[in-house]
Design a protein around this motif. Sequence first.
Motif, PDB file in Angstrom:
ATOM      1  N   ARG A  45      46.770  30.508  36.812  1.00 63.85           N
ATOM      2  CA  ARG A  45      46.608  31.914  37.180  1.00 63.85           C
ATOM      3  C   ARG A  45      47.580  32.240  38.309  1.00 63.85           C
ATOM      4  NH1 ARG A  45      40.669  33.316  38.461  1.00 63.85           N
ATOM      5  NH2 ARG A  45      41.489  35.407  38.203  1.00 63.85           N
ATOM      6  N   VAL A  46      47.868  33.512  38.445  1.00 61.17           N
ATOM      7  CA  VAL A  46      48.751  33.976  39.514  1.00 61.17           C
ATOM      8  C   VAL A  46      47.909  34.163  40.781  1.00 61.17           C
ATOM      9  CG1 VAL A  46      50.287  35.834  40.239  1.00 61.17           C
ATOM     10  CG2 VAL A  46      50.259  35.107  37.851  1.00 61.17           C
ATOM     11  N   PRO A  47      48.264  33.485  41.879  1.00 62.64           N
ATOM     12  CA  PRO A  47      47.476  33.589  43.108  1.00 62.64           C
ATOM     13  C   PRO A  47      47.276  35.028  43.594  1.00 62.64           C
ATOM     14  CG  PRO A  47      48.994  31.772  43.293  1.00 62.64           C
ATOM     15  CD  PRO A  47      49.334  32.495  42.022  1.00 62.64           C
ATOM     16  N   ALA A  48      48.272  35.880  43.443  1.00 63.63           N
ATOM     17  CA  ALA A  48      48.135  37.271  43.896  1.00 63.63           C
ATOM     18  C   ALA A  48      47.000  37.970  43.160  1.00 63.63           C
ATOM     19  CB  ALA A  48      49.442  38.029  43.705  1.00 63.63           C
ATOM     20  N   GLU A  49      46.829  37.666  41.878  1.00 64.02           N
ATOM     21  CA  GLU A  49      45.739  38.265  41.101  1.00 64.02           C
ATOM     22  C   GLU A  49      44.391  37.738  41.583  1.00 64.02           C
ATOM     23  OE1 GLU A  49      46.681  37.385  37.046  1.00 64.02           O
ATOM     24  OE2 GLU A  49      48.439  38.704  37.040  1.00 64.02           O
TER      25      GLU A  49
END
Length: 57
Positions: A45-49
């Motif tokens: 997963r994208v950490p920002a999300e």
Amino acid sequence: MVRVGQSSEKAALIYQHSDLDRSRSVACDAFMAEVNGRVHRETRRVPAEMLAEDASG
């Protein structure tokens, strides 16, 4: 030291340090955006999300 429009050496030093701090801040923000914008190898997963989900509740 070169003074470019500053009234004194002290003013030039203050400006020089504030400019360096700003450059570091911009570089840090760019690095964090790059790191938090790519897919994490373990979570896939994208950490920002994930950070946005945590912030919303």
